[in-house]
Design a protein around this motif. Structure first.
Motif, mmCIF file in Angstrom:
data_model
loop_
_atom_site.group_PDB
_atom_site.id
_atom_site.type_symbol
_atom_site.label_atom_id
_atom_site.label_comp_id
_atom_site.label_asym_id
_atom_site.label_seq_id
_atom_site.Cartn_x
_atom_site.Cartn_y
_atom_site.Cartn_z
ATOM 1 N N PRO A 3 0.808 -1.220 0.000
ATOM 2 C CA PRO A 3 0.000 0.000 0.000
ATOM 3 C C PRO A 3 0.842 1.272 0.000
ATOM 4 O O PRO A 3 0.516 2.243 -0.668
ATOM 5 C CB PRO A 3 -0.819 -0.127 1.292
ATOM 6 C CG PRO A 3 -0.918 -1.596 1.538
ATOM 7 C CD PRO A 3 0.375 -2.168 1.042
ATOM 8 N N GLU A 4 1.942 1.273 0.759
ATOM 9 C CA GLU A 4 2.771 2.468 0.808
ATOM 10 C C GLU A 4 3.537 2.651 -0.497
ATOM 11 O O GLU A 4 3.779 3.773 -0.947
ATOM 12 C CB GLU A 4 3.721 2.391 2.002
ATOM 13 C CG GLU A 4 2.953 2.507 3.326
ATOM 14 C CD GLU A 4 3.813 2.189 4.515
ATOM 15 O OE1 GLU A 4 4.970 1.780 4.303
ATOM 16 O OE2 GLU A 4 3.346 2.342 5.643
ATOM 17 N N GLU A 297 -5.787 -3.142 -2.027
ATOM 18 C CA GLU A 297 -5.007 -2.135 -1.318
ATOM 19 C C GLU A 297 -5.583 -0.739 -1.510
ATOM 20 O O GLU A 297 -5.550 0.098 -0.599
ATOM 21 C CB GLU A 297 -3.538 -2.160 -1.778
ATOM 22 C CG GLU A 297 -2.764 -3.392 -1.355
ATOM 23 C CD GLU A 297 -3.036 -4.583 -2.265
ATOM 24 O OE1 GLU A 297 -3.762 -4.396 -3.275
ATOM 25 O OE2 GLU A 297 -2.526 -5.681 -1.963
ATOM 26 N N GLU A 301 -6.690 1.242 1.772
ATOM 27 C CA GLU A 301 -5.856 2.362 2.189
ATOM 28 C C GLU A 301 -6.456 3.726 1.872
ATOM 29 O O GLU A 301 -6.220 4.692 2.594
ATOM 30 C CB GLU A 301 -4.475 2.258 1.514
ATOM 31 C CG GLU A 301 -3.668 1.044 1.937
ATOM 32 C CD GLU A 301 -3.296 1.069 3.403
ATOM 33 O OE1 GLU A 301 -2.948 2.149 3.904
ATOM 34 O OE2 GLU A 301 -3.364 0.007 4.053
#
Length: 347
Positions: A3-4, A297, A301
């Protein structure tokens, strides 16, 4: 994709003018910083006390969701100290040697900003422990039995770490920060002031009510407020003669599918799928993502945190469920068992 990493990729693809736009609107001092009053006062004391003693301030950890100003505050710290700012990020420091190379160029009083510090590799973290506490590191030269550790003295400096996931930071690393600031989402009144300030810097003519309208739809996040302001500015320049009043702001935000609570197309698609396609749930996140045509994701997120904050969605051991407020926001009748389901299955 992590996700990041997804978020980093999106930011990397941002147009240069978008990054320049955001940089131009960043406050330069604590007095210019709008909101975060508690953190601002605490940080001012830390910096002023260190300056009065003629010493470098304690290391600072900034924690909070994306878009709340962690990078901006790091820049303000360096500016207030009249010190050079060196920027890096956790993902860029995957080996102890990466960090040693950065530290070897540190000057006395410098501010080292490490974004997403929780994503550093473990060997680099251990090297950072010593650097933060003793202002020295041991650089290993060679391999095997012939390896030699050469001590490298580092002049006093200040680490400013930023993280969106403070819980992932090892305890020994957290303990080495003398001051930890938890940034909170902004109140609508603060976002209203931020929009007015940004509009002034952009020489944009805007009514007070229009600024309040934009701020109220910004999800408590200054970065989003400034991005919405840019979209409204585009609309005003093309269709409204360049002036932004409440009607122009409302029309522009409706065109870009941002509703009165700040929900966008993805948020409403998730709610609609949850309420209409799955009867309010519970439903798994992967199934929900497929229903709206997005990656898991992306939903988890980008959409879920805001929907949970609004009380529209709840995460339960059995899956995601819609609360009565979600049905009401979509203009749907609330099932008789919706409220009971929400409370009985909540974590």
């Amino acid at each position: 994709m992590d996700p990041e990493e997804y978020t980093d990729a999106v930011f990397a693809e941002a147009l240069p003018e978008e990054r320049a736009f955001e940089a131009a609107l960043r406050p330069k001092t604590l007095d210019e910083l709008v909101g975060q009053d508690r953190v601002r006062e605490q940080l001012a004391l830390v910096l002023d006390a260190a300056t009065a003693r003629g010493r470098t301030p304690d290391h600072v950890l900034l924690s909070g969701p994306p878009g709340l100003g962690k990078t901006t505050i790091a820049m303000i710290i360096a500016n207030q100290l009249a010190a050079p700012l060196r920027l890096t990020s956790g993902p860029a420091i995957q080996h102890a040697g990466d960090l040693a190379a950065i530290l070897s160029g540190i000057g006395e009083g410098d501010v080292l900003f490490i974004d997403e510090i929780h994503r550093m590799s473990r060997p680099a973290e251990e090297l950072l422990y010593m650097a933060m506490e003793d202002f020295r590191v041991d650089v290993v030269v060679g391999k095997g039995p012939g390896a030699t550790a050469i001590p490298l003295e580092i002049p006093p400096f200040t680490v400013v770490g930023a993280t969106t996931r403070a819980g992932l930071l090892p305890g020994p690393l957290r303990d080495r920060f003398g001051f930890t600031a938890q940034l909170d989402y902004y109140e609508p009144a603060d976002l209203h002031r931020i929009v007015l300030r940004s509009a002034s810097l952009l020489d944009l003519s805007i009514d007070d009510d229009a600024a309040r309208e934009i701020g109220s739809r910004s999800r408590g996040t200054p970065r989003i407020a400034n991005r919405l302001l840019r979209r409204v500015r585009d609309y005003a320049e093309v269709r409204a003669g360049g002036h932004v009043d409440r009607a122009v702001a409302h029309a522009a935000l409706e065109l870009y599918e941002v509703d009165e609570l700040g929900l966008d197309r993805l948020d409403r698609a998730v709610l609609h799928a949850l309420c209409v396609s799955f009867g309010g749930g519970p439903v798994g996140i992967s199934t929900l993502a497929v229903a709206v045509g997005e990656e898991r994701e992306t939903v988890e997120e980008l959409a879920e945190p805001f929907l949970v904050r609004l009380g529209f969605l709840a995460r339960t051991p059995r899956g995601r469920i819609a609360t009565p407020a979600a049905w009401q926001h979509l203009g749907l009748s609330v099932p008789s068992d919706a409220a009971q389901l929400s409370f009985d299955d909540a974590d």
